[in-house]
Structures are given as structure tokens and as C-alpha cells.
Design a protein around this motif. Sequence first.
Motif, PDB file in Angstrom:
ATOM      1  N   ASP A 289      57.937-115.555 -57.092  1.00  0.00           N
ATOM      2  CA  ASP A 289      58.034-114.313 -56.202  1.00  0.00           C
ATOM      3  C   ASP A 289      56.424-113.789 -55.986  1.00  0.00           C
ATOM      4  O   ASP A 289      56.098-113.439 -55.056  1.00  0.00           O
ATOM      5  CB  ASP A 289      58.965-113.400 -56.900  1.00  0.00           C
ATOM      6  N   LEU A 290      56.061-114.046 -57.130  1.00  0.00           N
ATOM      7  CA  LEU A 290      54.482-113.442 -56.876  1.00  0.00           C
ATOM      8  C   LEU A 290      53.498-114.206 -56.102  1.00  0.00           C
ATOM      9  O   LEU A 290      52.661-113.515 -55.517  1.00  0.00           O
ATOM     10  CB  LEU A 290      53.803-113.413 -58.366  1.00  0.00           C
TER      11      LEU A 290
ATOM     12  N   PRO B 277      57.169-122.162 -65.376  1.00  0.00           N
ATOM     13  CA  PRO B 277      57.184-123.183 -64.470  1.00  0.00           C
ATOM     14  C   PRO B 277      55.683-123.751 -64.100  1.00  0.00           C
ATOM     15  O   PRO B 277      54.738-122.951 -64.074  1.00  0.00           O
ATOM     16  CB  PRO B 277      57.709-122.615 -62.981  1.00  0.00           C
ATOM     17  N   THR B 278      55.500-125.005 -63.978  1.00  0.00           N
ATOM     18  CA  THR B 278      54.258-125.386 -63.414  1.00  0.00           C
ATOM     19  C   THR B 278      54.255-125.403 -62.071  1.00  0.00           C
ATOM     20  O   THR B 278      55.188-125.087 -61.186  1.00  0.00           O
ATOM     21  CB  THR B 278      54.074-126.929 -64.094  1.00  0.00           C
ATOM     22  N   LEU B 279      52.994-125.765 -61.463  1.00  0.00           N
ATOM     23  CA  LEU B 279      52.797-125.787 -59.967  1.00  0.00           C
ATOM     24  C   LEU B 279      53.675-126.704 -59.481  1.00  0.00           C
ATOM     25  O   LEU B 279      54.667-126.527 -58.386  1.00  0.00           O
ATOM     26  CB  LEU B 279      51.227-126.056 -59.671  1.00  0.00           C
TER      27      LEU B 279
ATOM     28  N   VAL C 236      49.843-127.396 -66.819  1.00  0.00           N
ATOM     29  CA  VAL C 236      49.968-125.926 -67.518  1.00  0.00           C
ATOM     30  C   VAL C 236      50.545-125.240 -66.539  1.00  0.00           C
ATOM     31  O   VAL C 236      50.692-124.975 -65.469  1.00  0.00           O
ATOM     32  CB  VAL C 236      48.442-125.674 -67.526  1.00  0.00           C
ATOM     33  N   PRO C 237      51.507-124.432 -67.191  1.00  0.00           N
ATOM     34  CA  PRO C 237      52.415-123.273 -66.369  1.00  0.00           C
ATOM     35  C   PRO C 237      51.482-122.607 -65.808  1.00  0.00           C
ATOM     36  O   PRO C 237      50.387-122.022 -65.738  1.00  0.00           O
ATOM     37  CB  PRO C 237      53.210-122.571 -67.600  1.00  0.00           C
ATOM     38  N   VAL C 238      51.925-122.060 -64.382  1.00  0.00           N
ATOM     39  CA  VAL C 238      51.300-121.392 -63.303  1.00  0.00           C
ATOM     40  C   VAL C 238      50.891-119.974 -63.778  1.00  0.00           C
ATOM     41  O   VAL C 238      51.721-119.528 -64.329  1.00  0.00           O
ATOM     42  CB  VAL C 238      52.033-121.085 -61.964  1.00  0.00           C
TER      43      VAL C 238
ATOM     44  N   TRP D 235      46.568-114.277 -67.026  1.00  0.00           N
ATOM     45  CA  TRP D 235      47.931-113.873 -67.503  1.00  0.00           C
ATOM     46  C   TRP D 235      48.950-114.741 -67.037  1.00  0.00           C
ATOM     47  O   TRP D 235      48.985-115.235 -65.837  1.00  0.00           O
ATOM     48  CB  TRP D 235      47.986-112.377 -66.890  1.00  0.00           C
ATOM     49  N   TRP D 236      50.179-114.958 -67.672  1.00  0.00           N
ATOM     50  CA  TRP D 236      51.335-115.608 -67.472  1.00  0.00           C
ATOM     51  C   TRP D 236      52.529-114.869 -66.916  1.00  0.00           C
ATOM     52  O   TRP D 236      52.758-113.913 -68.065  1.00  0.00           O
ATOM     53  CB  TRP D 236      51.619-116.678 -68.319  1.00  0.00           C
TER      54      TRP D 236
END
Length: 286
Positions: free
Chosen positions: A109-110, A86-88, A191-193, A239-240
Motif C-alpha cells: 500500500d505504501l 515481504p521482499t521486493l 532483504v524485506p522492503v 524504516w520497515w
Amino acid sequence: MTAPARRHDAAAPLVRVRGKDAHDRWQEALKIRQEWLDHGLSTQPADRRTAEDSLTAIYASMSRPRPRFTWVESPHQAIPLVAGLPTLDRLYERIRDPRPQGPPPPASDLAVVVSRLRAALSAGVSHPDPELSATRKGKDPWPELPPLEAFGIGVPLGVVLHQGVRTALHRSLAQGFRRPVLNTLAGGRPVPVCWYGQQDAAWIGYYDALHRLGLARYGPDALDHLGHWAALARSCGWWWPGEDVCVVVERPALVHTEPVPGTWHDEVRLRRGGVRYRDGWHPLLA
């Protein structure tokens, strides 16, 4: 002609007595700040074992099992591997949705876990933590000045530490490094979170400094959790977090910085073309 001299002589010891503890702690804080800045700009190869152990602990804090780790040599190399994350904007849409579909992704969750950790750390600070409010009640924010000048007009040590450690590291590592690299990476597309490993050192280094200076006491769980984030910042790049796979970036191979003009706390920023990753990716920074 002697009266002004006597007044001056009487004032000097008062300043020294009042400023001694703050000045000494500030000198200690400078060393800690430099330590974390060095981690944030490190070009040493990643300590993969430490990074994976810390990430496993962070996944456990979300009640998730150890993921599989995929290491890449640059953020550019990571993008094809994280395309489904997911993106923001998508995370915000989920928050606003009264009935979101499916379980929350790890990134959601993070974000909650990190927010709770930082709240717990702020609660352990012995003075009012400017992380919660940078303003004085009913007044303008404290001025940002050179430290000795700030102490001289009564700016509290806690505020100077926030400005000189937290804000300074944020300017160097977030504004001066990761933002321009991320903008180049994105190329105008979302860009993905992700989290930033070594460039997350701004908030980590701040709470570490307060603890080492004796200005904060954290509970055992918060201290343990902070330790995992600190170990991560010392050991890897961005890191993703995915459900089953965590994509982790090696630290860059080359970093060249320059001072940020008009700042008081030795802030730096990337020079034009000042970063190169291990696969040769060399973002063309403005």
C-alpha cells in the motif's frame, strides 16, 4: 579589427539577460541541495518524536492506525525483527497474481501511496517535469554538463535542476550510500522492503526545491503529505513498515564521504569503511 569586438560586446549582455533568472535560481537551488545532502548524511541522534508523528501520518494515508514503534541502532539490528515482512520479489509476485491471497501488506500500500504522491507533485511543476520524461520529443536526452555550460547551449532550467538536484542527490544518497550499505547488509540474500528516511532526500529535496524556488504549486493534500516525508527525512534513518509494528533505525554515528570522480554537481560517496552505526555495526564496503 573592431568588428569581432563589437559582436562580442553585443553578445555578452544577451547572455546575461537570458541567463540571469536561471542563474539566480540555480544559485538558490545549490543551497537547498546542500541542505538536503546534509540531512541525508546527518549523524545527529534521531528526532524520535517527529519521526513517529510523521510515520503515524503516513500510516493514516494508507488508512492504517498508528503502529507500535521499535527503534534499533543499525539496519543490521533490524533484520531479525523484520524477517516476516515481504521482499521486493514477493511484492512483485503479488502484483502479478490475478487473485492475491489476503489483504495487501503495508509495504504494498505504501508503494502505491508514494507513487500517487510523486505523480501529484509532478503535476504541480510549472514546466515539463523531467521526472516524468528525461528525453526531448524525437531527440536524445539533454546532455549533462556543468550548469553554466548547459545554460549556454540552451538546456532548460528545469532539466538542469533535475540533473543538479534530483540526480545529484540520488547519486550521493542512493548510489553512494544506501546501495553499498544495503548490499553489505543483504550478503546476497533478499532483504524485506524498507524506506530510507534521511536517504530518501533525493526525491523529497527535489520537489521541495521546486516549491521553494516558485517553480511548482502543489495542492494542500500533496503539500501536507510531502511535509511528512520531509520531516521524516530530517529526523531518522531507515524504516520497515509492518502491520502492527514499524521498525525504525537511528541515524549513523559516523559518516565519511569522498567526491565521486567525473561528476558536475558535487556528488559524494561513502569512503571504504566510511559508515558506523550506533551499535558499532561497521559495514565493510568494497
